[in-house]
Every structure is written in structure tokens, then in C-alpha cells.
Design a protein around this motif. Structure first.
Motif, PDB file in Angstrom:
ATOM      1  N   ALA A   1      -3.462  -4.067   9.718  1.00  0.00           N
ATOM      2  CA  ALA A   1      -2.463  -4.867  10.436  1.00  0.00           C
ATOM      3  C   ALA A   1      -1.141  -4.129  10.496  1.00  0.00           C
ATOM      4  N   VAL A   2      -0.368  -4.456  11.515  1.00  0.00           N
ATOM      5  CA  VAL A   2       0.972  -3.909  11.672  1.00  0.00           C
ATOM      6  C   VAL A   2       1.965  -5.001  11.301  1.00  0.00           C
ATOM      7  N   LEU A   3       2.833  -4.728  10.331  1.00  0.00           N
ATOM      8  CA  LEU A   3       3.826  -5.708   9.897  1.00  0.00           C
ATOM      9  C   LEU A   3       5.055  -5.643  10.815  1.00  0.00           C
ATOM     10  N   GLY A   4       5.995  -6.539  10.573  1.00  0.00           N
ATOM     11  CA  GLY A   4       7.129  -6.697  11.474  1.00  0.00           C
ATOM     12  C   GLY A   4       8.065  -5.497  11.547  1.00  0.00           C
ATOM     13  N   ASP A   5       7.989  -4.611  10.569  1.00  0.00           N
ATOM     14  CA  ASP A   5       8.825  -3.406  10.617  1.00  0.00           C
ATOM     15  C   ASP A   5       8.054  -2.222  11.176  1.00  0.00           C
ATOM     16  N   GLY A   6       6.844  -2.490  11.679  1.00  0.00           N
ATOM     17  CA  GLY A   6       6.038  -1.418  12.253  1.00  0.00           C
ATOM     18  C   GLY A   6       5.204  -0.673  11.236  1.00  0.00           C
ATOM     19  N   SER A   7       5.302  -1.048   9.959  1.00  0.00           N
ATOM     20  CA  SER A   7       4.449  -0.372   8.975  1.00  0.00           C
ATOM     21  C   SER A   7       3.009  -0.869   9.104  1.00  0.00           C
ATOM     22  N   VAL A   8       2.072   0.009   8.751  1.00  0.00           N
ATOM     23  CA  VAL A   8       0.653  -0.311   8.902  1.00  0.00           C
ATOM     24  C   VAL A   8       0.022  -0.489   7.533  1.00  0.00           C
ATOM     25  N   VAL A   9      -0.566  -1.638   7.282  1.00  0.00           N
ATOM     26  CA  VAL A   9      -1.340  -1.815   6.055  1.00  0.00           C
ATOM     27  C   VAL A   9      -2.821  -1.781   6.433  1.00  0.00           C
ATOM     28  N   GLU A  10      -3.600  -1.092   5.625  1.00  0.00           N
ATOM     29  CA  GLU A  10      -5.011  -0.883   5.971  1.00  0.00           C
ATOM     30  C   GLU A  10      -5.847  -0.923   4.705  1.00  0.00           C
ATOM     31  N   HIS A  11      -6.834  -1.773   4.695  1.00  0.00           N
ATOM     32  CA  HIS A  11      -7.692  -1.912   3.511  1.00  0.00           C
ATOM     33  C   HIS A  11      -9.031  -2.408   4.049  1.00  0.00           C
ATOM     34  N   LEU A  12      -9.880  -1.474   4.406  1.00  0.00           N
ATOM     35  CA  LEU A  12     -11.066  -1.822   5.201  1.00  0.00           C
ATOM     36  C   LEU A  12     -12.371  -1.429   4.546  1.00  0.00           C
TER      37      LEU A  12
ATOM     38  N   ALA B   1       4.934  -1.384  -0.553  1.00  0.00           N
ATOM     39  CA  ALA B   1       6.210  -1.939  -0.074  1.00  0.00           C
ATOM     40  C   ALA B   1       6.034  -3.408   0.306  1.00  0.00           C
ATOM     41  N   ALA B   2       4.902  -3.745   0.909  1.00  0.00           N
ATOM     42  CA  ALA B   2       4.636  -5.150   1.264  1.00  0.00           C
ATOM     43  C   ALA B   2       4.496  -5.991  -0.005  1.00  0.00           C
ATOM     44  N   PHE B   3       3.819  -5.435  -1.017  1.00  0.00           N
ATOM     45  CA  PHE B   3       3.689  -6.149  -2.298  1.00  0.00           C
ATOM     46  C   PHE B   3       5.076  -6.415  -2.890  1.00  0.00           C
ATOM     47  N   ALA B   4       5.912  -5.388  -2.888  1.00  0.00           N
ATOM     48  CA  ALA B   4       7.253  -5.532  -3.475  1.00  0.00           C
ATOM     49  C   ALA B   4       8.058  -6.581  -2.702  1.00  0.00           C
ATOM     50  N   ALA B   5       7.919  -6.588  -1.378  1.00  0.00           N
ATOM     51  CA  ALA B   5       8.637  -7.574  -0.561  1.00  0.00           C
ATOM     52  C   ALA B   5       8.151  -8.987  -0.882  1.00  0.00           C
ATOM     53  N   LEU B   6       6.838  -9.122  -1.098  1.00  0.00           N
ATOM     54  CA  LEU B   6       6.273 -10.416  -1.488  1.00  0.00           C
ATOM     55  C   LEU B   6       6.858 -10.885  -2.816  1.00  0.00           C
ATOM     56  N   ARG B   7       6.915  -9.973  -3.775  1.00  0.00           N
ATOM     57  CA  ARG B   7       7.489 -10.325  -5.083  1.00  0.00           C
ATOM     58  C   ARG B   7       8.901 -10.834  -4.926  1.00  0.00           C
ATOM     59  N   ARG B   8       9.706 -10.073  -4.172  1.00  0.00           N
ATOM     60  CA  ARG B   8      11.108 -10.481  -3.991  1.00  0.00           C
ATOM     61  C   ARG B   8      11.194 -11.846  -3.321  1.00  0.00           C
ATOM     62  N   ALA B   9      10.277 -12.121  -2.402  1.00  0.00           N
ATOM     63  CA  ALA B   9      10.314 -13.396  -1.678  1.00  0.00           C
ATOM     64  C   ALA B   9      10.046 -14.569  -2.615  1.00  0.00           C
ATOM     65  N   PHE B  10       9.136 -14.394  -3.555  1.00  0.00           N
ATOM     66  CA  PHE B  10       8.733 -15.489  -4.433  1.00  0.00           C
ATOM     67  C   PHE B  10       9.497 -15.506  -5.750  1.00  0.00           C
ATOM     68  N   ASP B  11      10.084 -14.396  -6.095  1.00  0.00           N
ATOM     69  CA  ASP B  11      10.732 -14.284  -7.402  1.00  0.00           C
ATOM     70  C   ASP B  11      11.998 -13.457  -7.261  1.00  0.00           C
ATOM     71  N   PRO B  12      13.003 -14.010  -6.600  1.00  0.00           N
ATOM     72  CA  PRO B  12      14.215 -13.221  -6.308  1.00  0.00           C
ATOM     73  C   PRO B  12      14.904 -12.694  -7.565  1.00  0.00           C
TER      74      PRO B  12
END
Lengths: 464, 464
Positions: B178-189, A441-452
Motif C-alpha cells: 500500500a501507498v501511505l499518505g506521504d507517498g511511502s510504500v509499505v509492502e509485506h506480501l 516509520a509507519a509503526f513509529a507514527a502509530l505509536r505516537r498516535a496512540f501514546d503521545p
């Protein structure tokens, strides 16, 4: 997003006129004879078609092309040397191809900073020669060096054999110029080693596979050129022991350049292929290299000494021809595998603590799936990066099943399904194995931010 | 976004109850006596107030806190050791403070990988001791080491004196939670050195100043521990010559650890302050260090030899006490400047090719503005990073005018207005000097992508 799947439609021909208006007639290719080479990757595995290949000659032209495609909602694929492994630079869904090869300006080396500014279309070979001529070297080198471009290497965060010492492409990039999906140009090329003025757009572009922006220029770190190199081929009894040897060498040899690995099956295969017996033979053979301003032989010998019983008697070479002879047993594996059959190739990374167990079991896992297969292991052990090559898949067996079996074993050991090659279109459907819904979901949000408008390589990585 | 500017309102007390519901009563501070220390930075320059300091003890609690604040539209400031220089971790607009200090779990060193996993609240000193005990070192060190936390260092992409060799914090981070602004957790450790499975979220968090997410845990690279260190204090006739010396040393001394600089005025000041005459004196003095598994004295001497006439006769030290005595002339500058008056401090980076000209003119530029000032220059020359400290600003003169004059000179030379310290609230209004409208728009789009409710440190960096 509209699909343009054929030339000659009213839609596409209007498009071509507009593209010609930006870059000139010479630099818009529409004849299928001319575009064919851009529509297929070098392995022939990924194939598509394109209504037009557009070859802009400046960042302004790139921006204009992107803006006009965004306005029309027509997707594009950026393409450099087209040497990728995962179908990321091929118009598999009829995209326009934006070739960056004309952006090939290479500025003089800035010796005071130890940096150089290179256009996205600069080919790696040329960059290396340019750096060497100024007394430097470039930290990334790889097999496709005569074709791959700076822009493509950034887009795929290319790695290679010196990642251990210098990091991947991301670690070489000090600044970028790029065109985002709305045609805006971001540029930050002063080459400042310390610069905390906002988000790391340059780093973010590295590995983004043309989905966040089109890199047009980069400021690159150069490294000191070392005149003394020593290479050793080291026999080791097991993969677990090899991991211990790698860790000991990293801890004790400051000038360590590479710790490469060839498994027993791969070593036998390459030796047969070359018709040369390897100087050492074991369950695992490491090709280890150190480079320095002085002869690093003693330093490397001390490091191997520190490995105790784990490292067997090495074959050591310092002069060029002898070193190349050792490297042939590592670098020749790909050729030997290709000669032995149609290989199915996977490129994965395992955590150091789990690599040996993975390596000990992956061949069996594939074999269970298809008893006619042989699995060859080699790769960049110092980075935990294993190339898994499978030969002899029986007709009717699906290579996707091999992918799935290997990837599931990788993921069970917390590894990565793509070490160097990226996701492209090839591994897109497997990405969820490595990345959680929150990450996707974060990846998709990044895409939308840079490539609307969703036009930048929309079928690659995380589908828009 | 709602503003909570006072405790005790119905709005805020409902909030406090909810926060207590997540982390327990002990870990929500509302008494101004208890929150005061969180509402002001260590220099006293940045001061605010907060309705509540919340101290979550796990990533789940961080996520719950962020979710509840996002739902209510209440902004928060994440705070680690609160040792920042630019007001980035202080609730200057009445934000809730989310302290990461309880997230202080430090896992055993993974010797095979040369990595360690650390909670965001782990203090740098403790990380160093932990790494050293396992035969490693951590690549970033800085003055605030007894208070600054891993999370804060990531959020600010902390630098320090070893950036030349190991890079800044971004180069140490192999993975994050990390916790993003919507409270979702991304984890890659998993700590994979090669891992091209999507965008580099870890690198993006580095330097994002708490605006894209709250880092709760990180996987960090460790470096080999070197037992042999040599330090040299080198007199150089001009800043231009010093830049040549730095470039030559980088090119010739593979084990180079640091190239630090003290200008003549700063050297005289620190010598007076210490009551000790420096062993060398010149327009520019460099403190240069190499560290290796063997004694690097010869290597460093050869590097200085390669500088020819440019480098004067150095003072060299190999034992600990003698090395520390040399370092006092570099590390003591801050203390000496503080003792000489109320300093105005700027931290900038210049391109290598422009640094000398900048350094030769910055004192005059400030002096023209206010003839009662003295400008001291010191810093990390190997990275192009200059600390500009101004003393003796006349009453009625605005420090902002000094900032503007220095920053304009920096920008005219294509430098960065913030090398290590970040933007925070202090430099927010100057960011447009360094970043184009297109870059600022991309930053804003990134913020919206990661923090749709606009609650993460909204007054810092690029205002939401």
C-alpha cells in the motif's frame, strides 16, 4: 521520558502515593520481595526492577493510572501472566508494572452469539473450562494455558496448534475495551460479526505488545465443541514432501485441526527422553488431527490417501489415551530439548514454497558457526511455523550470532523472524531484517498516535 | 487542504501536466465526458466532479502521484470498481480520482500455501475463476462480483453471504502492498500465516475506506473448493426462533456456509415479482447452505433436527438448478424491492441477543414516521446482519429522518449502523451514534499518522 530506577527517591515515593490514591494501598507493591516476581520472566532470561507494581481492579483505575504516569512521563509495562518468550512484559528499564490480573471477570457465555466477554486478567484455562461448560470451545490453546491471560494473549497475538483451523488470537477477538496512552478509554464490545464503522482498533491491539494501549476486556468468539477427534502420526520422507502432504490435507480434510511436525533429530531425542519408541519413524513425522461432530477417521484417511506415496503408513488413534500417547512425541520435544542442555530457541515462519529449503539448510548454517551444536526442528507445519532449537553452543560463542545466522537465512527466504512470540526486547534489534524503513516509520507514527507521551512499554517492539 | 473544483484553472492545469509526467498522457483523463463515469456512483445518488482521473500502472506511479498531490495539498479519492453503497469512492468535493483498475496483475495460485497475490484492480469474478481453476475458491462473494475490485473490497472490508464460514475481506488478507499518505510504500506480501513482527497494517487497511493508504496489491487466502452443496429453505415462526435456529446450526453443522433470512413481507414481494410461489412460507424464511467434500445433506438434516420444533419442514435441494431456484427467493429481494418503488436502503448489524426485538419493531418505527411506508427485512442472519429496505416514503419526507429513526433503534440495541457498506460520505454524520468521542479521537489520530497532509479521501469516514 523520565526513568524511575529505584524506589525511595522523592520522585518515586510521590508516585507511589499517587498510585495508592488510585488503587488503594493493598494494590501497590513496592517491597522488592513482593515485586521481584514481576520483574523477571519465567525463563529467567529477562530481568529488571520496578519502583512499583500497580494492580488496578477496573478500567477506570487503569485509565487513572495511565493518566497519572503520562502526566509525569513515567513509563509502564503492562503484564498479564508473564509467560512471554521475548521479554516484553518485564520492566527491563525500571518501568512501573501495571498488572492486569485483577481484571478477571468472566461473563456468562452468550450462546445465541457463540461469544463471551472476558476481562484481560482471565487465565486461559478458566476460559476453556467456561466455554466447554456451555457447549463451546475456545479456538486458541497453548502450553502456558494455566498462567497466560486473555490480555497478554491479545497483546502478543498468541497462536498455538489450532491456528490452522481457527486463526490466531486476532481471529478470536470481536471487540475490545482498552486504555490508550493518554488514558482515554475505547470500548466496542457488542460482538458484531459485521461492523464497518471505522478502523479495526481491536485487530490493531492484537500483537501490539502493550505499546498502543492496555487491553482491559475483550469480546471473544467461541467455536463449536467437537466430541469426535482422530489423531494420526504420519511418516514422510522429506520436508518438501511434508509440505505437499500439509497442502493436500488442508485441501481435502474440512475438519482438519492441526498439522504438526517433528524432524528426525527431535523425534529421536524425545523418544529417548520418554523412553518410548515412536510408532513411526522417518525424516519428518507429522502429527495430524481432525475433529468433528461425527467420527472424522474416514475423512482423515481419505485425505492421507490423496497424498499418495508421499505419506507413509500412519499410526492412528481415536481414544483419548492413545491420542495423547501420539501427541507426547510432539508436545514432549520442548521438555526433551530442555533436558538435553541449555537450548537456544527461535520461532520463525517461512513461506510454504521456501520452508523445505530453509529446514534443509538451517542446521548446517548453525553448525558452520559452531560445530558443537545440534539443531532440532519441530513446529506447526500447517502454518509454516518452525521452532528452531539449538543445543550445545560452545562456551564463548554468542547466542546472538546464532540468532543472526538463522534470521538471515529466514529473511533470505522471505520468512518472519517471529512467528508467535513477538518482538519484545529480545528481537527488537533484528526487526529491521523483516520490516522496511517505511514500515518502521509507519509503526513509529502509530505509536505516537496512540501514546503521545511515549510511556507504554517504550523499550519494546519499535523503540519510541 | 486546497480544493480543486474546476479544470482549466492555472492551478489545475499545472497539476495535470505533473500527473501526465508521472503516468503518461493516455492515463490522465480531464475531458468531462471521460471523467463523468468516475464522478458518480452506480446508484446515481452520489455525484461530484473531478479535475482529473489518473490511472497509474504500478505502485511506483501510485506513490509518485500521491507524493505530488501531498506536496500541493490536493485531495484525492481512490476508486476501484466504484460499486460502493455510501459514496466513498466518488469525488464529491472535487477531488482528484486515482483509479486502481490498471493494477490488475493476478499471479499464479500458490497451491502449496493456498494463497494468491492479486493487484488492487483485479475484479472479483476473475479472482474466483482463477482460484477455481487451481482447485480452490475465494472466501468472499457478493452481487457486484463482475465489477468490484480487490482493492475496493479491502478498503471497504467487503462481506457477503459466506462471512459466517470464512469471515469478511479482512479474514482473507494475509499481506498487502500500500501507498501511505506521504507517498511511502509499505509492502509485506510473503503470505505468512503466523507473523508477529509488528502492527497489523494489512488488517488496519481493511475497512479504512481509502483514508489511511491506497492498497495496490494483496496476498489473499484461498479456501478449498467443495464439490457437494446442499441448500434448504426453512420456515420459522418468528425472528426470535430464527436466531435460535441459526445458533443451533452454527453449533452443529461444521460445514455450514450460509444462514440467510427473508422476512414475510420481503418473501411475498419477491414471490410476486418472480411470479413463483415459494416452496415454504412463514413469518421468517431461512435459506441455509452447507458445502463439503462429501454430500452434506445428512449433516444439515441432523442440524435442522437439532432445532426441534423451531424449524419447520424444509425444502431441500442438492442439484444446481434446484438450489438456484431456492436462492432466487433470497437473492431476488433487492430486484423485487427496486421494482416496487424507490427504496431507501439501510444495512445494519444487531447483537444476536437483540436482533429479534429490533426486527419486530423497526417497521413500526418507520411507519410512525411515515404511515405510507412499507419496510422489508432480509439479510445475513448468521452474522446478525439485517438489510432494512423502506419503500413508499411520502413526498416531502426526508430519507434522513428514516435513517435517524432506524439508526437510533439500532444504537439503542447496541448494534452497528453499517454492517457491510461502510461509512463513506453517506453515514459520516451518523458515525457518532456508534463511536464514542474517545474512539473518534483515536480514528483522527490514526488518519494524521498515516496521512499527515490530509489528502486521502478527506471527506469520508472521520473528516480530517
Amino acid at each position: 521520558v523520565a526513568r524511575v530506577t529505584a524506589t525511595g527517591t522523592g520522585h518515586a515515593s510521590g508516585l507511589v502515593d499517587e498510585l495508592v490514591g488510585v488503587v488503594g494501598e493493598r494494590h501497590v507493591l513496592v517491597d522488592p520481595d513482593m515485586t521481584a516476581g514481576y520483574a523477571v520472566d519465567w525463563t529467567g532470561r529477562f530481568r529488571g526492577s520496578t519502583p512499583a507494581v500497580v494492580r488496578p481492579g477496573s478500567v477506570e483505575e487503569v485509565a487513572d493510572v495511565v493518566r497519572l504516569l503520562a502526566r509525569r512521563g513515567i513509563p509502564l509495562v503492562a503484564q498479564g501472566g508473564n509467560t512471554g518468550m521475548v521479554g516484553g512484559s518485564v520492566p527491563t528499564a525500571g518501568e512501573v508494572v501495571l498488572s492486569t490480573r485483577r481484571l478477571d471477570r468472566l461473563e456468562p457465555v452468550d450462546a445465541l452469539a457463540g461469544q463471551v466477554t472476558a476481562g484481560a486478567g482471565v487465565v486461559l484455562d478458566r476460559l476453556h473450562e467456561h466455554a466447554e461448560a456451555a457447549g463451546f470451545t475456545f479456538g486458541v490453546d497453548l502450553g502456558a494455558r494455566s498462567s497466560c491471560t486473555v490480555g497478554g494473549m491479545i497483546a502478543t497475538n498468541a497462536g498455538g496448534i489450532h491456528v490452522l483451523r481457527y486463526g490466531s488470537m486476532r481471529a478470536q477477538v470481536v471487540g475490545i475495551e482498552a486504555v490508550l496512552g493518554d488514558g482515554s478509554v475505547v470500548e466496542h464490545l457488542a460482538g458484531l460479526e459485521k461492523d464497518n464503522t471505522g478502523y479495526d482498533l481491536a485487530g490493531l491491539m492484537c500483537g501490539s505488545e502493550g505499546t498502543l494501549g492496555i487491553v482491559t476486556k475483550a469480546r471473544l468468539r467461541l467455536r463449536p465443541r467437537f466430541d469426535h477427534v482422530v489423531t494420526a502420526m504420519v511418516p514422510v520422507g522429506s520436508m518438501a514432501a511434508a509440505m505437499e502432504v500439509a497442502a493436500t490435507l488442508r485441501a481435502t480434510v474440512a475438519n482438519l485441526n492441526a498439522v504438526e511436525m517433528v524432524g528426525r533429530a527431535a523425534l529421536d531425542l524425545v523418544a529417548d527422553h520418554l523412553g518410548v519408541a515412536p510408532p513411526v519413524r522417518a525424516e519428518v513425522v507429522l502429527v495430524v488431527e481432525a475433529a468433528a461432530h461425527h467420527d472424522p477417521s474416514e475423512e482423515l484417511a481419505a485425505g492421507l490417501e490423496a497424498c499418495g506415496e508421499l505419506a507413509g503408513e500412519p499410526a492412528v488413534a481415536v481414544d483419548g489415551a492413545a491420542r495423547r500417547a501420539l501427541w507426547r512425541f510432539r508436545e514432549g520435544v520442548t521438555e526433551a530439548v530442555n533436558a538435553a542442555g541449555i537450548p537456544h530457541k527461535l520461532d520463525v515462519t517461512l513461506p510454504a514454497a521456501a520452508l523445505a529449503e530453509f529446514a534443509d539448510h538451517v542446521g548446517d548454517a548453525v553448525h558452520r558457526l559452531d560445530p558443537s551444536t545440534t539443531t532440532y526442528l519441530f513446529g506447526h507445519l500447517g502454518d509454516g511455523n518452525v521452532h528452531v532449537n539449538v543445543i550445545g553452543l560452545a562456551p564463548g560463542h554468542d547466542a546472538d550470532d546464532v540468532d543472526r545466522a538463522v534470521f538471515e537465512l529466514v529473511v533470505a527466504h522471505h520468512g518472519s523472524i517471529s512467528a508467535e512470540h513477538g518482538i519484545g526486547t529480545a528481537k527488537r534489534d533484528f526487526l529491521h531484517l523483516n520490516r522496511s524503513p517505511a514500515e518502521l516509520a509507519a509503526f513509529a507514527a502509530l505509536r505516537r498516535a496512540f501514546d503521545p507521551a511515549g510511556i507504554l512499554n517504550p523499550n519494546v517492539l519499535v523503540p519510541t
